[in-house]
Design an enzyme around this catalytic site. Structure first.
Site, mmCIF file in Angstrom:
data_model
loop_
_atom_site.group_PDB
_atom_site.id
_atom_site.type_symbol
_atom_site.label_atom_id
_atom_site.label_comp_id
_atom_site.label_asym_id
_atom_site.label_seq_id
_atom_site.Cartn_x
_atom_site.Cartn_y
_atom_site.Cartn_z
ATOM 1 N N GLU A 49 0.850 -1.717 0.142
ATOM 2 C CA GLU A 49 -0.095 -0.130 0.677
ATOM 3 C C GLU A 49 0.515 1.248 0.215
ATOM 4 O O GLU A 49 1.624 1.401 0.484
ATOM 5 C CB GLU A 49 -0.760 -0.323 1.469
ATOM 6 C CG GLU A 49 -1.663 0.901 1.885
ATOM 7 C CD GLU A 49 -2.866 1.192 0.009
ATOM 8 O OE1 GLU A 49 -2.994 0.587 0.284
ATOM 9 O OE2 GLU A 49 -2.589 2.613 0.280
ATOM 10 N N ASP A 69 5.423 2.450 -3.053
ATOM 11 C CA ASP A 69 4.282 2.580 -4.978
ATOM 12 C C ASP A 69 4.775 1.153 -5.954
ATOM 13 O O ASP A 69 5.627 0.981 -6.059
ATOM 14 C CB ASP A 69 5.431 3.568 -5.889
ATOM 15 C CG ASP A 69 3.601 4.076 -6.718
ATOM 16 O OD1 ASP A 69 3.103 3.252 -7.743
ATOM 17 O OD2 ASP A 69 3.514 5.331 -6.555
ATOM 18 N N ASP A 86 -7.988 1.991 -7.995
ATOM 19 C CA ASP A 86 -8.284 3.036 -8.283
ATOM 20 C C ASP A 86 -8.468 2.888 -9.834
ATOM 21 O O ASP A 86 -7.722 2.784 -10.456
ATOM 22 C CB ASP A 86 -7.819 4.359 -7.868
ATOM 23 C CG ASP A 86 -7.429 4.297 -6.163
ATOM 24 O OD1 ASP A 86 -8.451 3.961 -5.528
ATOM 25 O OD2 ASP A 86 -5.808 4.380 -6.300
ATOM 26 N N THR A 122 -13.013 -8.063 0.042
ATOM 27 C CA THR A 122 -12.320 -7.211 0.317
ATOM 28 C C THR A 122 -12.930 -6.065 1.076
ATOM 29 O O THR A 122 -14.395 -6.480 0.950
ATOM 30 C CB THR A 122 -11.305 -6.448 -0.730
ATOM 31 O OG1 THR A 122 -12.221 -5.758 -1.693
ATOM 32 C CG2 THR A 122 -10.819 -7.957 -1.834
ATOM 33 N N GLU A 123 -12.319 -5.336 1.688
ATOM 34 C CA GLU A 123 -13.276 -4.092 2.128
ATOM 35 C C GLU A 123 -14.685 -3.514 1.204
ATOM 36 O O GLU A 123 -15.713 -3.668 1.544
ATOM 37 C CB GLU A 123 -12.573 -2.587 3.117
ATOM 38 C CG GLU A 123 -12.010 -3.348 4.227
ATOM 39 C CD GLU A 123 -10.816 -3.586 4.773
ATOM 40 O OE1 GLU A 123 -10.135 -3.973 3.771
ATOM 41 O OE2 GLU A 123 -10.341 -3.755 5.890
HETATM 42 N N1 SAM Z 1 -8.075 -3.465 -2.028
HETATM 43 C C1 SAM Z 1 -8.789 -3.024 -1.119
HETATM 44 C C2 SAM Z 1 -9.966 -2.541 -0.568
HETATM 45 O O1 SAM Z 1 -10.646 -3.847 -2.225
HETATM 46 O O2 SAM Z 1 -10.633 -2.443 0.132
HETATM 47 C C3 SAM Z 1 -8.205 -1.163 -1.180
HETATM 48 C C4 SAM Z 1 -8.886 0.023 -2.659
HETATM 49 S S1 SAM Z 1 -8.824 1.012 -2.887
HETATM 50 C C5 SAM Z 1 -10.209 1.474 -3.901
HETATM 51 C C6 SAM Z 1 -7.182 0.895 -3.714
HETATM 52 C C7 SAM Z 1 -6.290 1.447 -2.917
HETATM 53 O O3 SAM Z 1 -5.099 1.379 -3.441
HETATM 54 C C8 SAM Z 1 -5.805 2.397 -1.834
HETATM 55 O O4 SAM Z 1 -5.578 2.029 -0.650
HETATM 56 C C9 SAM Z 1 -5.107 3.056 -2.459
HETATM 57 O O5 SAM Z 1 -3.420 3.817 -2.184
HETATM 58 C C10 SAM Z 1 -3.782 1.751 -3.790
HETATM 59 N N2 SAM Z 1 -3.025 2.391 -4.864
HETATM 60 C C11 SAM Z 1 -3.563 3.220 -5.790
HETATM 61 N N3 SAM Z 1 -2.447 3.072 -6.873
HETATM 62 C C12 SAM Z 1 -1.437 2.528 -5.905
HETATM 63 C C13 SAM Z 1 0.613 2.118 -6.250
HETATM 64 N N4 SAM Z 1 0.786 2.406 -7.270
HETATM 65 N N5 SAM Z 1 1.056 1.556 -5.131
HETATM 66 C C14 SAM Z 1 0.199 0.659 -4.292
HETATM 67 N N6 SAM Z 1 -1.169 0.961 -4.030
HETATM 68 C C15 SAM Z 1 -1.392 2.032 -4.414
#
Ligand code: SAM
Length: 211
Positions: A68, A95, A117, A191-192
């Protein structure tokens, strides 16, 4: 994900016993970190980590790494982790674009992308975790027979991914636009985000890709 900055999150992540602080030093040696040579499965963009922690509890024969990029989000997940005391899970605050610096070629056996996202604007397409740019990163670290498993509620992102993944030279092995009413949903761990969308009656899409 709505991001609320938590004061002190970076410091808390920096001293957490569950977070690997200099992950590039583990490249090629993750087995040593886990104390065994079990397969490694990672979740990219784990959010608060419900999925990966439940997977780790269900599959002690697999090593899990939750990734994350935001410390405030990761911190929320770690609160839960301290209650579970799972021996087969580590977390990284990095990242996804840097994963080639963290894992050796073929070191990872499976990559989960859950409710990534959507980045709906065309000019942001490269930020989508299923873009050809990110598929290139996964190609570097995934074993030859390894898979990418992607779930989303977002129909547009799913349609995009069904094109972008083959464009990057991968095959779509399986797919559904209604996971919770499909044989592919057997043994599914939510997932959440998935719990929230399922409660709203939204269908969940899933695909599995390999080279
Ligand atoms: N996977 C979880 C769920 O399904 O409940 C969280 C979904 S949330 C919409 C997307 C997560 O991906 C966010 O916490 C965001 O910070 C993380 N994220 C997005 N792009 C990322 C990247 N390039 N590297 C690491 N984390 C990333």
């Amino acid at each position: 994900m709505r991001l609320r900055h938590i004061p002190g999150a970076e410091e808390a992540i920096g001293s957490s016993p569950y977070v690997v602080q200099e992950p590039e030093k583990e490249k090629g040696f993750w087995g040593r970190r886990f104390g065994n040579h079990n397969p490694i499965h990672i979740e990219v963009g784990m959010g608060k980590g419900r999925f990966i922690m439940e997977m780790a509890a269900l599959h002690p024969e697999i090593n899990y790494i939750g990734i994350e990029r935001y410390s405030s989000v990761l911190l929320r997940g770690l609160e839960k982790c301290s209650q579970l005391e799972l021996p087969n899970i580590w977390f990284l605050c990095v990242d996804a674009k840097t994963l080639g610096e963290v894992f050796d070629q073929g070191e990872v056996s499976r990559i989960y992308l859950n409710f990534s996202d959507p980045w709906p604007k065309d000019r942001h397409a490269k930020r989508r975790l299923t873009s050809p740019e990110f598929m290139k990163v996964y190609d570097q670290i995934l074993s030859r027979e390894g898979t990418v498993e992607f779930k989303t509620d977002n129909q547009d992102l799913f349609s995009y991914s069904l094109e972008s993944i083959p464009e990057a030279g991968w095959k779509i092995l399986e797919q559904t636009r209604d996971l919770h009413h499909s044989p592919l949903g057997e043994g599914n761990v939510m997932t959440e985000y998935e719990m929230k969308f399922a409660a709203e009656g939204k269908p969940i899409c899933k695909l599995i890709a390999a080279r």
